[in-house]
Structure formats: C-alpha cells, structure tokens
Design a protein around this motif. Structure first.
Motif, PDB file in Angstrom:
ATOM      1  N   ILE A  16      -6.207  -9.269  -0.089  1.00  0.00           N
ATOM      2  CA  ILE A  16      -7.594  -8.841   0.115  1.00  0.00           C
ATOM      3  C   ILE A  16      -7.572  -7.355   0.463  1.00  0.00           C
ATOM      4  CG2 ILE A  16      -9.627  -9.022   1.618  1.00  0.00           C
ATOM      5  CD1 ILE A  16      -9.451 -11.601   0.298  1.00  0.00           C
ATOM      6  N   ASP A  17      -8.283  -6.565  -0.296  1.00  0.00           N
ATOM      7  CA  ASP A  17      -8.487  -5.149   0.026  1.00  0.00           C
ATOM      8  C   ASP A  17      -9.858  -5.079   0.684  1.00  0.00           C
ATOM      9  OD1 ASP A  17      -9.402  -2.565  -0.054  1.00  0.00           O
ATOM     10  OD2 ASP A  17      -9.087  -2.264  -2.196  1.00  0.00           O
ATOM     11  N   THR A  46      -5.533  -6.947   4.014  1.00  0.00           N
ATOM     12  CA  THR A  46      -5.294  -5.522   4.284  1.00  0.00           C
ATOM     13  C   THR A  46      -6.584  -4.846   4.704  1.00  0.00           C
ATOM     14  OG1 THR A  46      -5.811  -4.571   2.098  1.00  0.00           O
ATOM     15  CG2 THR A  46      -3.596  -5.504   2.397  1.00  0.00           C
ATOM     16  N   GLN A  48      -8.207  -1.249   4.349  1.00  0.00           N
ATOM     17  CA  GLN A  48      -7.974   0.018   3.655  1.00  0.00           C
ATOM     18  C   GLN A  48      -9.255   0.662   3.145  1.00  0.00           C
ATOM     19  OE1 GLN A  48      -5.821  -0.300  -0.178  1.00  0.00           O
ATOM     20  NE2 GLN A  48      -5.565  -2.474   0.232  1.00  0.00           N
ATOM     21  N   VAL A 108       2.454  -5.097  -8.024  1.00  0.00           N
ATOM     22  CA  VAL A 108       1.846  -4.117  -7.117  1.00  0.00           C
ATOM     23  C   VAL A 108       2.900  -3.707  -6.086  1.00  0.00           C
ATOM     24  CG1 VAL A 108       0.050  -3.798  -5.380  1.00  0.00           C
ATOM     25  CG2 VAL A 108      -0.416  -5.169  -7.427  1.00  0.00           C
ATOM     26  N   SER A 111      -0.063   1.086  -2.703  1.00  0.00           N
ATOM     27  CA  SER A 111      -1.473   1.437  -2.942  1.00  0.00           C
ATOM     28  C   SER A 111      -1.514   2.828  -3.581  1.00  0.00           C
ATOM     29  CB  SER A 111      -2.226   1.466  -1.616  1.00  0.00           C
ATOM     30  OG  SER A 111      -1.740   2.530  -0.826  1.00  0.00           O
ATOM     31  N   LEU A 117       3.223  -1.929  -0.663  1.00  0.00           N
ATOM     32  CA  LEU A 117       2.553  -3.237  -0.565  1.00  0.00           C
ATOM     33  C   LEU A 117       3.528  -4.369  -0.897  1.00  0.00           C
ATOM     34  CD1 LEU A 117      -0.919  -2.311  -2.143  1.00  0.00           C
ATOM     35  CD2 LEU A 117      -0.328  -2.498   0.284  1.00  0.00           C
ATOM     36  N   GLY A 211      -8.340  -0.071  -8.678  1.00  0.00           N
ATOM     37  CA  GLY A 211      -8.633  -1.395  -9.204  1.00  0.00           C
ATOM     38  C   GLY A 211      -8.505  -1.543 -10.716  1.00  0.00           C
TER      39      GLY A 211
END
Ligand code: PLP
Length: 248
Positions: A16-17, A46, A48, A108, A111, A117, A211
């Motif tokens: 989850i961002d 997370t 952010q 991933v 970031s 990450l 994204g």
C-alpha cells in the motif's frame, strides 16, 4: 439454494502506498478499468509522498498467506500481478502459495524517491524461488541491471543479454521497459525463449510520473486473464497506459 460465484478476478499482491501514486491502489484502479474484480494480498504498508518514503511496515507472513488463501477461496482467480514484496520471508511465502494461473511479476526494488522496497536477501529469494513461477517479469532498465549483477560481477551491458540471463534463471518471458532511457520515445522490449524480441514503442510519458510500472504490469495481467497472448497483452497494456497517463 445455488451458491453465487463471483466474476473472474485478478489477484494483486503488493504494498500500500499511502499517497496512492503507486502500489495496490493504482493496481486495483487498473484492474477495475479492465472489467475484472480486484482481490488483494497486502505485503507491506508504506507511508510515502512523491518525494520520500517515511515508514515501511511489512505484514506478518501468516497474515499475507491467509490473504492469498482467502482470495483464492472467494472465487476463480484468472491471473496474478505481484509488486512490492519487502523482504525475503514475504517473497518465499508468495512463491509457495501462488495459484497456478499466469503471473506477472513487477520486480519493485526501490521507490522513485530512492528508498529500497526489497532487501538484498529478498532479491536473492526472488531470483531463486519466484522467477521460475512467473509468466512475465517486467523490470525497468535499472532493475534489469540490478537483477543480473551476480556475486558482485557486472550485469550484461544490453537488455538482450540481461533478458537471456533472467530467462536462463527461470523466467518464462521478460519485458524490459525503456521508461528510464532517454529520447522522445520509450521502447519496451519483450524477450521470450527461442524467439526474436518484440519492441513496443510509444511517446515517453512526460515528467516523473509515479505508478506507470504498476499500471502497465496490472494491465498485462488483465490481458492474460482475458486469454490474450503475451504479445497482445503487452501491446494493449502499453497503449492503455499511454492513454491513461496522457489524459492526466
Ligand atoms: N510503493 C509501493 C507500495 C509500490 O508498489 C511501488 C511500485 O510498485 C512503489 C512505491 C514505487 O513506485 P514509484 O516508482 O512510482 O515510486
């Protein structure tokens, strides 16, 4: 009474961002735009912004596994998209509990703001356990280099060499995304064993948009869920992503 079955779903495994720019919120938005149900298994929470990651809280492995099992019990899962994993224990658990459907793995590693990450052990387990279970791996140019450095040795210089190494390591196909390159056009290259590479070229998306990787990988998973070939799924996903981000 007849049991009601849910429509086919895409299972999204990732983080989850809190800013919503990337991660599961972005993935779920993409999956719904493609007409599929989104189910999720959260690997990490997370905090952010576009500029910095201020907190990462990995979800306990048992909770993650319970989410994957529940997602698979809720109705048919037609494809899986994997994003942020965080650490080796989580990677191992995901590899051990994947349903037998097409899997798109977006590796991933960090970031856009530069925070890792996935830790070093996590990268090793991803290569050893998860790579052989993926239908398609979607690294960007930076991730392709990082994933093919071995034992401190250099990565192959070109995408074709990097893809060959990843395929030798078990990946069934690799899409190396050109978004981190230079020039007006972004060129993504699809590599499959014993076949010529296929290029998907589109205008480079202006600025540092967060994204894009999540959106592309989720859209490809939807294409595979709909029964498209890998080539068609990648082509349509790139066109769709381009249209979405140009409209923003
Ligand atoms: N945070 C989470 C939870 C993600 O899943 C991702 C990418 O998938 C990122 C951050 C990185 O996204 P970006 O490169 O757009 O910063």
């Amino acid at each position: 009474m007849t049991a009601m079955s849910s429509p086919a779903a895409v299972l999204l495994i990732g983080g989850i961002d809190s800013g919503g720019g990337a991660g599961l919120l972005r993935d779920a938005e993409t999956v719904r735009e493609h007409g599929f149900t989104a189910r999720v298994a959260v690997t990490a929470v997370t905090a952010q912004t576009d500029r910095a990651v201020s907190a990462i809280h990995p979800v306990p492995v048992e909770t993650l596994v319970a989410q994957i099992k529940a997602a698979c019990r809720s109705g048919p899962v037609a494809a899986v998209k994997i994003g942020m994993l965080g650490n080796a224990g989580i990677v191992r658990a995901v590899a051990a509990h994947l349903p037998k459907v097409p899997v798109v793995l977006d590796p991933v590693l960090a970031s856009s703001s530069g925070t890792p990450l996935l830790d070093e052990d996590g990268i090793a387990v991803l290569l050893a356990d998860l790579l052989p279970k993926t239908t398609l791996l979607t690294p960007n140019l930076v991730e392709a280099v990082r994933l093919t450095q071995s034992g401190g040795g250099p990565a192959p210089a070109r995408p074709a060499g990097q893809a060959a190494r990843l395929i030798a390591g078990g990946a069934r196909a690799v899409l190396i995304k050109g978004g981190h390159g230079t020039g007006d056009l972004a060129r993504d290259l699809l590599f499959q064993p014993a076949a010529p590479s296929i290029a998907f070229v589109g205008p480079r998306i202006a600025g540092r948009r967060r994204g894009t990787g999540c959106t592309l990988a989720s859209a490809i998973a939807c294409g595979l869920a709909a029964g498209r070939t890998l080539e068609d799924a990648c082509r349509q996903a790139k066109e769709k992503m381009q249209a979405l981000f140009e409209g923003r």
